[in-house]
Write a protein that holds these residues in place. Structure first.
Motif, PDB file in Angstrom:
ATOM      1  N   VAL A  71       0.834  -1.212   0.000  1.00 10.10           N
ATOM      2  CA  VAL A  71       0.000   0.000   0.000  1.00 10.10           C
ATOM      3  C   VAL A  71       0.864   1.255   0.000  1.00 10.10           C
ATOM      4  CG1 VAL A  71      -1.648   1.355   1.361  1.00 10.10           C
ATOM      5  CG2 VAL A  71      -1.992  -1.101   1.077  1.00 10.10           C
ATOM      6  N   ILE A  72       1.887   1.266   0.825  1.00 11.38           N
ATOM      7  CA  ILE A  72       2.774   2.441   0.885  1.00 11.38           C
ATOM      8  C   ILE A  72       3.419   2.682  -0.476  1.00 11.38           C
ATOM      9  CG2 ILE A  72       4.885   3.391   1.897  1.00 11.38           C
ATOM     10  CD1 ILE A  72       4.189   1.839   4.457  1.00 11.38           C
ATOM     11  N   SER A  73       3.895   1.613  -1.113  1.00 15.17           N
ATOM     12  CA  SER A  73       4.560   1.749  -2.405  1.00 15.17           C
ATOM     13  C   SER A  73       3.592   2.261  -3.473  1.00 15.17           C
ATOM     14  CB  SER A  73       5.151   0.398  -2.830  1.00 15.17           C
ATOM     15  OG  SER A  73       5.940   0.536  -3.985  1.00 15.17           O
ATOM     16  N   ILE A  74       2.362   1.729  -3.479  1.00  8.11           N
ATOM     17  CA  ILE A  74       1.357   2.163  -4.459  1.00  8.11           C
ATOM     18  C   ILE A  74       1.042   3.645  -4.294  1.00  8.11           C
ATOM     19  CG2 ILE A  74      -1.093   1.974  -5.074  1.00  8.11           C
ATOM     20  CD1 ILE A  74      -0.875  -1.031  -4.538  1.00  8.11           C
ATOM     21  N   ILE A  75       0.801   4.056  -3.054  1.00  4.03           N
ATOM     22  CA  ILE A  75       0.433   5.455  -2.804  1.00  4.03           C
ATOM     23  C   ILE A  75       1.611   6.385  -3.057  1.00  4.03           C
ATOM     24  CG2 ILE A  75      -0.401   7.076  -1.065  1.00  4.03           C
ATOM     25  CD1 ILE A  75      -2.484   5.114  -2.140  1.00  4.03           C
ATOM     26  N   TYR A  76       2.823   5.928  -2.759  1.00  6.91           N
ATOM     27  CA  TYR A  76       4.009   6.734  -3.062  1.00  6.91           C
ATOM     28  C   TYR A  76       4.107   7.005  -4.560  1.00  6.91           C
ATOM     29  CZ  TYR A  76       8.926   8.029  -3.592  1.00  6.91           C
ATOM     30  OH  TYR A  76      10.081   8.673  -3.931  1.00  6.91           O
ATOM     31  N   ARG A  77       3.920   5.949  -5.371  1.00  4.73           N
ATOM     32  CA  ARG A  77       3.992   6.126  -6.829  1.00  4.73           C
ATOM     33  C   ARG A  77       2.874   7.049  -7.322  1.00  4.73           C
ATOM     34  NH1 ARG A  77       4.592   0.488  -6.951  1.00  4.73           N
ATOM     35  NH2 ARG A  77       2.513   0.300  -7.860  1.00  4.73           N
ATOM     36  N   TYR A  78       1.673   6.858  -6.799  1.00  5.65           N
ATOM     37  CA  TYR A  78       0.543   7.685  -7.208  1.00  5.65           C
ATOM     38  C   TYR A  78       0.781   9.156  -6.843  1.00  5.65           C
ATOM     39  CZ  TYR A  78      -4.043   9.841  -7.161  1.00  5.65           C
ATOM     40  OH  TYR A  78      -5.094  10.713  -7.355  1.00  5.65           O
ATOM     41  N   THR A  79       1.236   9.390  -5.609  1.00  4.75           N
ATOM     42  CA  THR A  79       1.487  10.766  -5.150  1.00  4.75           C
ATOM     43  C   THR A  79       2.584  11.425  -5.968  1.00  4.75           C
ATOM     44  OG1 THR A  79       0.845  10.146  -2.895  1.00  4.75           O
ATOM     45  CG2 THR A  79       2.085  12.183  -3.151  1.00  4.75           C
ATOM     46  N   SER A  80       3.651  10.678  -6.240  1.00  2.00           N
ATOM     47  CA  SER A  80       4.752  11.227  -7.040  1.00  2.00           C
ATOM     48  C   SER A  80       4.275  11.604  -8.441  1.00  2.00           C
ATOM     49  CB  SER A  80       5.883  10.206  -7.138  1.00  2.00           C
ATOM     50  OG  SER A  80       6.379   9.874  -5.853  1.00  2.00           O
ATOM     51  N   THR A  81       3.407  10.779  -9.021  1.00  2.00           N
ATOM     52  CA  THR A  81       2.857  11.076 -10.349  1.00  2.00           C
ATOM     53  C   THR A  81       2.009  12.333 -10.312  1.00  2.00           C
ATOM     54  OG1 THR A  81       2.822   8.716 -10.897  1.00  2.00           O
ATOM     55  CG2 THR A  81       1.451  10.175 -12.233  1.00  2.00           C
ATOM     56  N   GLN A  82       1.160  12.451  -9.293  1.00  2.00           N
ATOM     57  CA  GLN A  82       0.306  13.639  -9.172  1.00  2.00           C
ATOM     58  C   GLN A  82       1.121  14.908  -8.970  1.00  2.00           C
ATOM     59  OE1 GLN A  82      -3.076  13.635  -9.674  1.00  2.00           O
ATOM     60  NE2 GLN A  82      -2.668  11.511 -10.253  1.00  2.00           N
ATOM     61  N   ASN A  83       2.188  14.796  -8.165  1.00  2.00           N
ATOM     62  CA  ASN A  83       3.046  15.960  -7.921  1.00  2.00           C
ATOM     63  C   ASN A  83       3.736  16.418  -9.196  1.00  2.00           C
ATOM     64  OD1 ASN A  83       2.337  15.974  -5.246  1.00  2.00           O
ATOM     65  ND2 ASN A  83       4.205  14.971  -4.521  1.00  2.00           N
ATOM     66  N   ARG A  84       4.150  15.435 -10.047  1.00  2.00           N
ATOM     67  CA  ARG A  84       4.786  15.802 -11.321  1.00  2.00           C
ATOM     68  C   ARG A  84       3.796  16.489 -12.246  1.00  2.00           C
ATOM     69  NH1 ARG A  84       7.459  10.762 -10.634  1.00  2.00           N
ATOM     70  NH2 ARG A  84       5.922   9.716 -11.945  1.00  2.00           N
ATOM     71  N   LYS A  85       2.542  16.057 -12.217  1.00  2.00           N
ATOM     72  CA  LYS A  85       1.524  16.682 -13.063  1.00  2.00           C
ATOM     73  C   LYS A  85       1.256  18.118 -12.648  1.00  2.00           C
ATOM     74  CE  LYS A  85      -1.002  12.450 -14.315  1.00  2.00           C
ATOM     75  NZ  LYS A  85      -2.286  11.722 -14.188  1.00  2.00           N
ATOM     76  N   LEU A  86       1.367  18.374 -11.326  1.00  2.00           N
ATOM     77  CA  LEU A  86       1.094  19.720 -10.823  1.00  2.00           C
ATOM     78  C   LEU A  86       2.302  20.641 -10.959  1.00  2.00           C
ATOM     79  CD1 LEU A  86      -0.856  18.782  -7.551  1.00  2.00           C
ATOM     80  CD2 LEU A  86      -1.810  19.671  -9.699  1.00  2.00           C
ATOM     81  N   ALA A  87       3.472  20.047 -11.182  1.00  2.00           N
ATOM     82  CA  ALA A  87       4.704  20.857 -11.259  1.00  2.00           C
ATOM     83  C   ALA A  87       4.745  21.689 -12.553  1.00  2.00           C
ATOM     84  CB  ALA A  87       5.904  19.933 -11.207  1.00  2.00           C
TER      85      ALA A  87
END
Length: 481
Positions: A465-481
């Motif tokens: 779960v931690i790994s999945i959410i980490y990847r998802y959050t990192s992807t969202q942060n890149r989209k907002l950058a």
């Protein structure tokens, strides 16, 4: 920001429930030689299935023993999950065969190799693998019998989950599908608890008359003792931590009121067990969640008050729940005595003054640096009721520092990714790991020697779960950058 998931398979839970009922029928109403053969038919289905998360949920329910069903440890016990002797006297349960099968499935099917997802703490896991190999290597020099070797084989099979589950639940979509299957069992856990409290025995007694309970305590009459209806605790752990994550995620696959109901039901169910380490761990989980959600505190408190009001109303009409909540509260408040300096909690916390010294006495006979590893010394003196003491006996000073340091690195990495994440998703995903650390002060939930198959399961689940959410959050942060 909401997360949607396809609604094509809304009947998956009912399909799962039918399989569970079918498993009950095979174990308790079909003769042992026949049911052993029929259970093997599950494996080809799991091999061909594209819904790996479904079969993972199926086997988790079985090994968590709802109502005491599917329990039994002896090979000649006709009413247990089938066990198969393959070679050299080694025997494997149907669950262990499933874990082996899925590992082979990953290695042999190309779609898994081409769809591999990165694990953001792979280095930490590899370090623990090296530690495990080292401990196994030194065990024969300390003294290792056939029984100890057999235990290591069982552990190795369970540890494959720390590899396989990243393929079984590779992404957020599959995680949501898995949780949709698991969440309804929070209600089933409470129903089973009410049944046990009303009758003084678990439901397994109806099909196995010589067994009244396999877990928990009933029909107690001593002063200060309470009944403890323990049901599906690993399921409740997933329901509690998973519902908090989905609330923070604002997942469109779930109704928000449904998520809060699952969360509250899970908490109440754990509360009724009177298990202090689990209760304290869930409370700390709430505290962390409230801290992360401080901008929405008024909404959370409103929903919490509504939920508490509903529980009070329900308990008023179901006296067994009301009595148990009152009795459990009496036991849980003994935590205050620990805070005041009485580490036996008024003589009710035997693990501190009786169990722990025995484990530490065995540790003093070990290598200290690497503990007793998987030797006979460890096998004969292990006691999962004292989590950190037992971990120390198994892995020694170096090992326990490695566990704590590596998991601390995972927590720090998870927190750092939240710098640009308004939803604090990764920190919310870390709540499960924090809960395991707190529970481990009592019953062991962290380590190689956690005894129960379900404890390996929830450790691996938390990391996935931690790994999945980490990847998802990192992807969202890149989209907002």
């Amino acid at each position: 920001m909401g997360i949607a998931v396809s609604s094509k398979k809304q009947n998956e839970f009912f399909e799962l429930f039918v399989y569970i009922v079918g498993a009950v029928f095979l174990v308790y109403f079909v003769p042992a030689p026949v049911n052993k053969f029929l259970f093997l038919a599950v494996l080809p289905f799991a091999w061909k299935s594209k819904k790996d998360y479904f079969w993972l949920a199926f086997f988790l329910i079985l090994i968590d023993q709802p109502g005491g069903l599917f329990s039994g440890g002896k090979r000649d016990d006709a009413f247990r999950l089938p066990i198969y002797t393959i070679l050299l006297g080694f025997a494997f349960t149907i669950y262990e065969l499933y874990l082996i099968l899925f590992l082979l499935k990953i290695k042999l099917k190309s779609e898994y190799r081409s769809n591999k997802k990165p694990v953001f703490f792979a280095q930490e896991l590899n370090t623990l693998v090296l530690l495990f190999i080292l401990l196994v290597s030194i065990s024969p020099f300390i003294g290792m019998s056939f029984k100890a070797v057999n235990e290591v084989i069982k552990i190795v099979i369970n540890l494959t989950l720390f590899y396989s589950m990243f393929y079984i639940i590779p992404d957020l979509d599959k995680l949501i599908r898995f949780l949709k299957l698991i969440f309804p069992f929070a209600f089933i856990a409470v129903i089973l608890q009410v049944f046990s409290l009303a009758n003084g025995f678990q439901i397994v007694h109806l099909v196995k008359p010589n067994i009244e309970i396999t877990q928990g305590v009933f029909n107690v009459f001593g002063e200060g003792e309470i009944e403890r209806p323990i049901e599906l605790v690993s399921i409740l752990f997933i329901c509690f931590s998973g519902s908090l994550l989905m609330i923070r995620l604002k997942a469109k696959a779930f109704n928000i009121n449904y998520l809060w109901t699952i969360n509250l039901i899970s908490f109440v169910s754990i509360f009724m067990t009177g298990t202090r380490s689990w209760f304290l761990a869930f409370v700390i989980g709430y505290i962390v969640f409230l801290f992360l959600s401080r901008n929405e505190i008024s909404k959370i408190l409103y929903r919490s008050l509504v939920g508490i009001f509903i529980v009070i109303c329900v308990s008023f009409y179901i006296p067994s729940i009301s009595r148990q909540i009152e009795a459990a509260a009496t036991r849980i408040v003994t935590i205050n005595k620990v805070i005041e300096g009485d580490f036996t909690a008024g003589g009710t916390l035997l693990r501190i003054d009786q169990r722990a010294p025995k484990v530490m006495a065995a540790f003093n006979q070990s290598t200290w640096v690497f503990g007793a590893a998987f030797s006979d010394l460890h096998r004969e003196h292990q006691d999962f009721h004292v989590g950190y003491h037992n971990l120390l006996l198994n892995v020694g000073v170096i090992g326990i520092l490695a566990f704590l340091f590596l998991f601390l690195r995972i927590i720090i990495k998870g927190i750092l990714v939240n710098v640009n994440d308004k939803q604090k998703l990764t920190s919310t995903a870390l709540i499960g790991l924090i809960i395991l650390f707190v529970i481990n002060t009592g019953s062991q939930t962290i380590g190689f020697n956690v005894v129960y198959d379900t404890r390996f399961f929830i450790q691996a689940y938390v990391l996935v779960v931690i790994s999945i959410i980490y990847r998802y959050t990192s992807t969202q942060n890149r989209k907002l950058a």
